[in-house]
Design a protein around this motif. Structure first.
Motif, PDB file in Angstrom:
ATOM      1  N   HIS A   1      18.289  -3.566 -14.331  1.00 25.00           N
ATOM      2  CA  HIS A   1      18.906  -2.799 -13.252  1.00 25.00           C
ATOM      3  C   HIS A   1      20.068  -3.546 -12.607  1.00 25.00           C
ATOM      4  O   HIS A   1      20.534  -3.167 -11.538  1.00 25.00           O
ATOM      5  CB  HIS A   1      17.861  -2.469 -12.181  1.00 25.00           C
ATOM      6  CG  HIS A   1      17.192  -3.697 -11.620  1.00 25.00           C
ATOM      7  ND1 HIS A   1      16.084  -4.264 -12.222  1.00 25.00           N
ATOM      8  CD2 HIS A   1      17.475  -4.484 -10.552  1.00 25.00           C
ATOM      9  CE1 HIS A   1      15.730  -5.339 -11.526  1.00 25.00           C
ATOM     10  NE2 HIS A   1      16.561  -5.492 -10.513  1.00 25.00           N
TER      11      HIS A   1
ATOM     12  N   ASP B   1      22.332  -4.966  -7.878  1.00 30.96           N
ATOM     13  CA  ASP B   1      22.240  -3.795  -8.750  1.00 30.96           C
ATOM     14  C   ASP B   1      23.529  -3.630  -9.546  1.00 30.96           C
ATOM     15  O   ASP B   1      23.969  -2.519  -9.807  1.00 30.96           O
ATOM     16  CB  ASP B   1      21.934  -2.533  -7.931  1.00 30.96           C
ATOM     17  CG  ASP B   1      22.916  -2.316  -6.773  1.00 30.96           C
ATOM     18  OD1 ASP B   1      23.857  -3.134  -6.614  1.00 30.96           O
ATOM     19  OD2 ASP B   1      22.747  -1.333  -6.025  1.00 30.96           O
TER      20      ASP B   1
ATOM     21  N   SER C   1      14.216   0.165 -12.725  1.00 26.73           N
ATOM     22  CA  SER C   1      14.233  -0.044 -14.171  1.00 26.73           C
ATOM     23  C   SER C   1      14.128  -1.533 -14.456  1.00 26.73           C
ATOM     24  O   SER C   1      14.542  -2.358 -13.636  1.00 26.73           O
ATOM     25  CB  SER C   1      15.526   0.503 -14.768  1.00 26.73           C
ATOM     26  OG  SER C   1      15.604   0.226 -16.156  1.00 26.73           O
TER      27      SER C   1
ATOM     28  N   HIS D   1      13.099   2.714 -18.803  1.00 22.88           N
ATOM     29  CA  HIS D   1      12.909   2.164 -17.463  1.00 22.88           C
ATOM     30  C   HIS D   1      11.653   1.297 -17.395  1.00 22.88           C
ATOM     31  O   HIS D   1      11.640   0.260 -16.728  1.00 22.88           O
ATOM     32  CB  HIS D   1      12.809   3.297 -16.441  1.00 22.88           C
ATOM     33  CG  HIS D   1      14.065   4.094 -16.291  1.00 22.88           C
ATOM     34  ND1 HIS D   1      15.319   3.514 -16.305  1.00 22.88           N
ATOM     35  CD2 HIS D   1      14.272   5.424 -16.129  1.00 22.88           C
ATOM     36  CE1 HIS D   1      16.239   4.451 -16.147  1.00 22.88           C
ATOM     37  NE2 HIS D   1      15.633   5.617 -16.052  1.00 22.88           N
TER      38      HIS D   1
END
Length: 470
Positions: A323, A276, A320, A415
């Protein structure tokens, strides 16, 4: 004769856990990657996870028994082989009903405790590898490296990071595999950065005990400690040279010892070790890793980018489409800049003409010259061209061009992009391309911030008629 370009950069690529290979998005992404890049092997976690269902214990007639089921294993490996990529098998994690404890890792809860019964673990390994040999043939399975566990030097991945317990698991596993066929490839210890003494301890253990080992493996990441924010992680990066240093460490450590000369596989590498971290989605990631791809094959036998796509759930289902996932591709096959780095490498020739800190120049058997150049900061470079006229195509990715993340941010960071937005992002993620006819000599290029550029120069064979057509 020019040196050959080592193929270590695409000898393997990472994936999510084994079960995810059953998903349509994963399969479509792998098909695209294989079409445009063409990795040789693929490695991921969770072969023995409960969601794959290999280990199926039951009681009958008062006796404990186990059925080994390969319904999902066969589907996944069949799909891999149809796409021209072979498994790099990682044996783990522990089936829940074989585990000695309850400790798990990741959102999908892979059990990381030793087996409560090593004989039952050996039976699981024997049944699985034996089934693969029966289904795909011994000559095929001999080409699949088999790695025992993942990052046992970390407490999160192996209970208490118990080295003795790992050594026992490795010994039982390796001997079981060699009982099936002595030429099957088995290795480890698949350690993460930061515990390099594990490699020499592993070498001493297998040598002292006479335990089979055909290769050694470790991982490499160059990010500093994580700073967490909601649904994301921030990290600074060490210089790219630190990755090459990590790639080279096993050979240096094993020199002069009992495992000197064994193949070295870097079975995971990337900038950040977090799935992430937005750096994975950036043009900087591609420019940063370009010298690693160009030079990594000099110091190890393979280095596996973690991972080829964002169908990946270690910290949960992504919130999303962009991300900070590990993948070269997002969900729905949007290409990140680092994807283009790999696609550019796939278009290179097989023989090295020249190389430097900011470029790699190759030639193929038909005389086509290809040059990959990179820059983290703006700079000018000079690339050699053979004599004669050439048709030159330049493909560019930087902060402005071929930059999926920039387009997505300017779009408002949706997203869940609509179909129209996905089409626009797919087009804007493509490299910027120019072409010209150039004489041999030196080609001067200006590179922008965080740029990778591929130059392809093919000899011109003039076939136009001598009279004007316009």
């Amino acid at each position: 004769m020019a040196d050959l370009l080592p193929g270590a950069w695409r000898a393997c690529v990472g994936t999510g856990r084994f079960n995810l290979s059953l998903r349509r998005d994963h399969q479509e992404s792998l098909a695209l990657v294989q079409r445009e890049i063409g990795f040789t092997h693929i490695r991921g976690h969770g072969l023995f996870g409960d969601d794959v269902g290999v280990h199926r214990p039951y009681t009958h007639g008062g006796e404990h028994r186990v059925r080994h089921a390969f319904t999902y294993v066969d589907q996944v490996i069949d799909a891999y082989l149809e796409l021209g990529v072979r498994p790099f098998l990682e044996l783990g994690f522990m089936p829940h009903e074989l585990a000695s404890g309850e400790q798990t890792i990741f959102w999908w809860k892979g059990n990381v405790t030793p087996p409560r019964d090593h004989d039952e673990w050996a039976a699981l390994v024997r049944a699985t590898i034996g089934h693969l040999v029966d289904r795909y043939g011994i000559e095929e399975v001999r080409t699949w490296p088999i790695e025992v566990w993942n990052e046992p030097n970390l407490k999160d991945f192996w209970q208490d990071a118990d080295q003795a317990a790992y050594h026992r698991l490795y010994e039982v596993t390796a001997k079981t595999i060699k009982e099936i066929d002595a030429s099957l490839q088995v290795g480890g210890p698949a350690i993460s950065p930061g515990s390099d003494e594990w490699m020499t301890d592993f070498a001493d253990f297998v040598a002292t005990r006479g335990v089979p080992v055909d290769f050694v493996s470790r991982h490499a990441y160059s990010s500093h400690p994580a700073r967490h924010v909601p649904f994301a992680t921030l990290q600074d990066l060490a210089p790219a040279e630190t990755l090459l240093e990590q790639f080279a460490t096993p050979r240096r450590q094993l020199a002069g010892g009992p495992l000197e000369g064994l193949p070295v596989h870097i079975t995971e590498f990337n900038t950040s070790y977090r799935p992430d971290n937005a750096v994975h989605d950036t043009a900087r990631n591609a420019a940063y890793l370009a010298p690693v791809l160009a030079g990594g094959g000099d110091v190890c036998d393979s280095f596996s980018y973690w991972t080829f796509c964002d169908v990946f759930e270690e910290v949960g289902i992504p919130t999303s489409i962009l991300h900070g996932g590990f993948g070269l591709l997002t969900h729905r096959q949007l290409k990140k800049p680092t994807y283009h780095l790999y696609a550019f490498m796939a278009r290179m020739g097989s023989r090295i003409v020249s190389r430097g800190e900011d470029h790699l120049v190759t030639r193929d058997e038909r005389g086509r010259v290809t040059a990959l150049a990179w820059a983290l900061q703006p700079r000018r470079i000079r690339l050699p061209l053979p004599s004669g006229e050439h048709f030159v195509v330049r493909s560019t990715v930087n902060e402005e061009y071929g930059n999926l993340r920039r387009a997505w941010l300017e779009m408002g960071s949706p997203h869940s992009p609509t179909a129209r937005q996905l089409d626009a992002l797919r087009e804007l993620a493509e490299p910027y391309r120019t072409h010209q006819r150039a004489a041999g000599g030196v080609l001067e290029l200006s590179l922008a911030e965080n740029e990778i550029t591929l130059v392809e120069a093919s000899p011109v064979i003039e076939e136009a008629p001598p009279w004007p057509l316009l």
